[in-house]
Design a protein around this motif. Structure first.
Motif, short mmCIF file in Angstrom:
data_model
loop_
_atom_site.label_atom_id
_atom_site.label_comp_id
_atom_site.label_asym_id
_atom_site.label_seq_id
_atom_site.Cartn_x
_atom_site.Cartn_y
_atom_site.Cartn_z
N ASP A 141 0.82 -1.21 0.00
CA ASP A 141 0.00 0.00 0.00
C ASP A 141 0.86 1.27 0.00
N GLY A 142 1.94 1.24 -0.77
CA GLY A 142 2.79 2.41 -0.93
C GLY A 142 3.79 2.65 0.18
N VAL A 143 3.94 1.68 1.07
CA VAL A 143 4.85 1.85 2.21
C VAL A 143 5.70 0.60 2.38
N TRP A 144 7.01 0.80 2.62
CA TRP A 144 7.89 -0.34 2.94
C TRP A 144 7.61 -0.76 4.37
N THR A 145 7.35 -2.04 4.57
CA THR A 145 7.07 -2.57 5.90
C THR A 145 8.01 -3.74 6.18
N ALA A 146 8.21 -4.02 7.44
CA ALA A 146 9.04 -5.17 7.82
C ALA A 146 8.33 -6.45 7.41
N SER A 147 9.06 -7.35 6.78
CA SER A 147 8.50 -8.63 6.39
C SER A 147 8.39 -9.54 7.60
N HIS A 148 7.51 -10.49 7.54
CA HIS A 148 7.35 -11.45 8.63
C HIS A 148 8.35 -12.60 8.54
N THR A 149 9.23 -12.55 7.55
CA THR A 149 10.27 -13.57 7.42
C THR A 149 11.55 -12.89 6.97
N ARG A 150 12.66 -13.49 7.30
CA ARG A 150 13.94 -12.97 6.81
C ARG A 150 14.43 -13.80 5.63
N ASP A 151 13.60 -14.77 5.17
CA ASP A 151 13.96 -15.59 4.02
C ASP A 151 14.06 -14.72 2.77
N ARG A 152 15.00 -15.06 1.90
CA ARG A 152 15.23 -14.30 0.68
C ARG A 152 15.12 -15.21 -0.54
N VAL A 153 14.82 -14.61 -1.68
CA VAL A 153 14.76 -15.31 -2.96
C VAL A 153 15.71 -14.59 -3.90
N ASP A 154 16.58 -15.35 -4.56
CA ASP A 154 17.52 -14.75 -5.51
C ASP A 154 16.77 -14.19 -6.72
N VAL A 155 17.26 -13.06 -7.23
CA VAL A 155 16.76 -12.49 -8.49
C VAL A 155 17.82 -12.79 -9.54
#
Length: 79
Positions: free
Chosen positions: A8-22
């Motif tokens: 919704d237009g705002v950066w928020t803390a994710s509920h996980t620290r898991d990452r996906v490679d781009v």
């Protein structure tokens, strides 16, 4: 913030620290990573997404018709 989701237009803390490679599809080189997101992140994002009748403007073409009306108009002409 390095581990977040854009809701919704705002950066928020994710509920996980898991990452996906781009991956760059042209070179298959890893160019970064993004938050994998969690179910809670989806639960926050879905209601915040604009609906088809909500606040998102439907793009129009030079003809002034929206993509949906062009499809309806084209279908009607072919039948």
């Amino acid at each position: 913030m390095t581990h977040g989701t854009y809701v919704d237009g705002v950066w928020t803390a994710s509920h996980t620290r898991d990452r996906v490679d781009v991956i760059n599809p042209a070179t298959e080189e890893r160019i970064g990573s993004i938050s994998a997101g969690a179910a809670e992140d989806v639960d926050a994002a879905v209601p915040a997404a604009p609906s088809t009748t909500g606040r998102a403007a439907i793009p129009r073409t030079a003809s002034g018709r929206s993509p949906g009306s062009r499809t309806t108009w084209s279908s009607a002409r072919m039948n």
